[in-house]
Design a protein around this motif. Structure first.
Motif, PDB file in Angstrom:
ATOM      1  N   LEU A 119       0.851  -1.187   0.000  1.00  0.00           N
ATOM      2  CA  LEU A 119       0.000   0.000   0.000  1.00  0.00           C
ATOM      3  C   LEU A 119       0.885   1.235   0.000  1.00  0.00           C
ATOM      4  N   SER A 120       0.478   2.254  -0.738  1.00  0.00           N
ATOM      5  CA  SER A 120       1.219   3.509  -0.695  1.00  0.00           C
ATOM      6  C   SER A 120       0.524   4.450   0.289  1.00  0.00           C
ATOM      7  N   MET A 121       1.255   5.496   0.647  1.00  0.00           N
ATOM      8  CA  MET A 121       0.732   6.476   1.604  1.00  0.00           C
ATOM      9  C   MET A 121      -0.614   7.046   1.155  1.00  0.00           C
ATOM     10  N   ARG A 122      -0.683   7.397  -0.130  1.00  0.00           N
ATOM     11  CA  ARG A 122      -1.917   7.984  -0.655  1.00  0.00           C
ATOM     12  C   ARG A 122      -3.101   7.046  -0.514  1.00  0.00           C
ATOM     13  N   GLN A 123      -2.854   5.780  -0.815  1.00  0.00           N
ATOM     14  CA  GLN A 123      -3.946   4.810  -0.683  1.00  0.00           C
ATOM     15  C   GLN A 123      -4.372   4.694   0.764  1.00  0.00           C
ATOM     16  N   PHE A 124      -3.357   4.665   1.631  1.00  0.00           N
ATOM     17  CA  PHE A 124      -3.623   4.490   3.055  1.00  0.00           C
ATOM     18  C   PHE A 124      -4.390   5.681   3.619  1.00  0.00           C
ATOM     19  N   SER A 125      -4.212   6.852   2.989  1.00  0.00           N
ATOM     20  CA  SER A 125      -4.886   8.056   3.473  1.00  0.00           C
ATOM     21  C   SER A 125      -6.322   8.183   2.992  1.00  0.00           C
ATOM     22  N   GLN A 126      -6.730   7.337   2.059  1.00  0.00           N
ATOM     23  CA  GLN A 126      -8.110   7.442   1.561  1.00  0.00           C
ATOM     24  C   GLN A 126      -9.094   7.080   2.650  1.00  0.00           C
ATOM     25  N   ARG A 127     -10.141   7.846   2.731  1.00  0.00           N
ATOM     26  CA  ARG A 127     -11.100   7.550   3.785  1.00  0.00           C
ATOM     27  C   ARG A 127     -11.891   6.272   3.500  1.00  0.00           C
ATOM     28  N   ASN A 128     -12.059   5.965   2.213  1.00  0.00           N
ATOM     29  CA  ASN A 128     -12.883   4.784   1.904  1.00  0.00           C
ATOM     30  C   ASN A 128     -12.051   3.524   1.597  1.00  0.00           C
ATOM     31  N   LEU A 129     -10.797   3.497   2.060  1.00  0.00           N
ATOM     32  CA  LEU A 129      -9.953   2.337   1.763  1.00  0.00           C
ATOM     33  C   LEU A 129     -10.600   1.024   2.211  1.00  0.00           C
ATOM     34  N   THR A 130     -11.082   1.008   3.455  1.00  0.00           N
ATOM     35  CA  THR A 130     -11.683  -0.230   3.968  1.00  0.00           C
ATOM     36  C   THR A 130     -12.867  -0.659   3.111  1.00  0.00           C
ATOM     37  N   GLY A 131     -13.688   0.328   2.704  1.00  0.00           N
ATOM     38  CA  GLY A 131     -14.836   0.029   1.859  1.00  0.00           C
ATOM     39  C   GLY A 131     -14.402  -0.596   0.543  1.00  0.00           C
ATOM     40  N   LYS A 132     -13.345  -0.031  -0.036  1.00  0.00           N
ATOM     41  CA  LYS A 132     -12.830  -0.557  -1.303  1.00  0.00           C
ATOM     42  C   LYS A 132     -12.332  -1.984  -1.152  1.00  0.00           C
ATOM     43  N   VAL A 133     -11.528  -2.188  -0.100  1.00  0.00           N
ATOM     44  CA  VAL A 133     -10.957  -3.522   0.115  1.00  0.00           C
ATOM     45  C   VAL A 133     -12.087  -4.525   0.332  1.00  0.00           C
ATOM     46  N   SER A 134     -13.058  -4.100   1.122  1.00  0.00           N
ATOM     47  CA  SER A 134     -14.187  -4.969   1.405  1.00  0.00           C
ATOM     48  C   SER A 134     -14.957  -5.322   0.116  1.00  0.00           C
ATOM     49  N   ASP A 135     -15.175  -4.313  -0.747  1.00  0.00           N
ATOM     50  CA  ASP A 135     -15.852  -4.555  -2.032  1.00  0.00           C
ATOM     51  C   ASP A 135     -15.065  -5.534  -2.897  1.00  0.00           C
ATOM     52  N   ILE A 136     -13.747  -5.313  -2.931  1.00  0.00           N
ATOM     53  CA  ILE A 136     -12.905  -6.187  -3.769  1.00  0.00           C
ATOM     54  C   ILE A 136     -12.958  -7.632  -3.267  1.00  0.00           C
ATOM     55  N   LEU A 137     -12.896  -7.796  -1.947  1.00  0.00           N
ATOM     56  CA  LEU A 137     -12.951  -9.152  -1.387  1.00  0.00           C
ATOM     57  C   LEU A 137     -14.280  -9.817  -1.732  1.00  0.00           C
ATOM     58  N   GLU A 138     -15.335  -9.015  -1.650  1.00  0.00           N
ATOM     59  CA  GLU A 138     -16.647  -9.570  -1.943  1.00  0.00           C
ATOM     60  C   GLU A 138     -16.775  -9.947  -3.416  1.00  0.00           C
ATOM     61  N   GLN A 139     -16.323  -9.008  -4.288  1.00  0.00           N
ATOM     62  CA  GLN A 139     -16.430  -9.264  -5.728  1.00  0.00           C
ATOM     63  C   GLN A 139     -15.602 -10.449  -6.183  1.00  0.00           C
TER      64      GLN A 139
END
Ligand code: C2E
Ligand code: MG
Ligand code: MG
Ligand code: MG
Length: 291
Positions: A119-139
């Motif tokens: 993960l890069s700093m910018r990605q880590f700073s996104q507020r919706n990172l967890t939501g994205k990761v969760s969506d990807i895992l689900e998909q």
């Protein structure tokens, strides 16, 4: 280059700036095109259990197959991607592709091996990172326990934010590791308080483990500390059998490096997984050395 003439100096300087700016614009433009044209690929570097020699993990490492420049290593474009913000869509693609590929191998009957994503700093700073990761895992249908996210020490400097973000991610069921451990801002505070599963000892400490007593002491201390904190520990950049012996004798859990295998394209990993399926573990020193 010292210039007598102030005016020329200014012109030269401004010319350099334009050149740098132009180069940045070009690379940003090229990266956007590359994402659309699917010029990026993931390689995977196996991680070995030092006691059994078994493959127990793999790190996804991005590669850019540029139509004119050939294979561009991540060190040549990740910093620009980070600076421009392109790292966000690019990083999303990396997480998605790593999860998709891992699930595909599982569906093909291969042994279940977790994949680590940087993960890069910018990605880590996104507020919706967890939501994205969760969506990807689900998909992709990948069980979260097979995804590990690598962060660096500098991302934990804002401990409150990091701790909130890491708590959300670990609540999903993914693991967190600290990459390049020992090279950044290190604080015992975060090690104690953040939900981290393992430390990755930076390869700069591993390289001269045999010759440099300071490096040997640092590596031994990191391993001991990690274990006392109930963290797993993996050595990066392991290239020689002597390093493997040192790490084994200090009870390091795992290793990653050219001695085990270089990063491989996905078909190379599939071949290793098939091998793992079909025969018992070999001691790590019997794996091929990278040329
Ligand atoms: P890293 O995460 O610390 O990855 C390990 C790097 O060490 C990889 O370089 C790997 O090829 C290299 N390596 C592995 N074993 C050995 C060894 O035995 N000896 C030596 N000398 N090197 C070894 P690579 O693939 O060029 O990646 C460099 C860095 O680029 C990575 O360092 C990581 O910080 C970054 N990176 C790679 N892929 C991604 C990505 O998808 N996203 C982000 N944000 N960063 C990435
Ligand atoms: Mg890494
Ligand atoms: Mg790194
Ligand atoms: Mg590293």
């Amino acid at each position: 280059r010292v210039k007598e003439n102030g005016k020329n100096d200014y012109l030269l300087h401004s010319g350099d700036m334009d050149h740098v700016a132009l180069h940045k614009l070009t690379i940003q433009h090229e990266m956007r095109r590359a994402l659309l044209n699917q010029e990026f690929a993931l390689f995977y570097q196996p991680q070995y259990d030092l006691a059994s020699g078994q493959i127990v993990g793999m790190e996804a490492l991005i590669r850019w197959f540029h139509p004119e420049r050939g294979l561009v290593p991540p060190g040549d474009f990740i910093p620009a991607a980070e600076e421009s913000g392109i790292i966000v869509p690019l990083g999303d693609w990396v997480i998605e592709e790593a999860c998709r590929q891992n699930k595909e191998w599982q569906n093909q009957g291969m042994p279940f091996i977790p994949v680590s994503v940087n993960l890069s700093m910018r990605q880590f700073s996104q507020r919706n990172l967890t939501g994205k990761v969760s969506d990807i895992l689900e998909q992709t249908g990948l069980d979260p326990r097979y995804l590990e996210l690598e962060i660096t020490e500098s991302m934990t400097m804002d401990v409150d934010r990091a701790s909130q973000c890491l708590k959300e991610l670990t609540d999903l069921g993914v693991n967190i590791s600290i990459d390049d451990f020992g090279t950044g801002y290190s604080s015992f505070h975060y090690l104690k308080n953040l939900p981290i599963a393992r430390l990755k000892i930076d390869r700069s400490f591993v390289r001269d483990i045999q010759q440099d007593p300071n490096d040997a002491a640092i590596v031994a201390a990191i391993i001991a500390m990690a274990h006392n904190l109930q963290l797993q520990v993996i050595a990066e950049g392991v290239e020689t059998e002597d390093q493997v012996h040192f790490l084994r004798s200090h009870r390091c859990d795992e290793m990653q490096g050219y001695f085990g295998s270089p990063p491989l394209p996905s078909d190379g990993v599939l071949a290793l997984l098939r091998e793992k399926l079909n025969r018992p573990a070999l001691p790590v020193h019997s794996y091929i050395r990278a040329s």
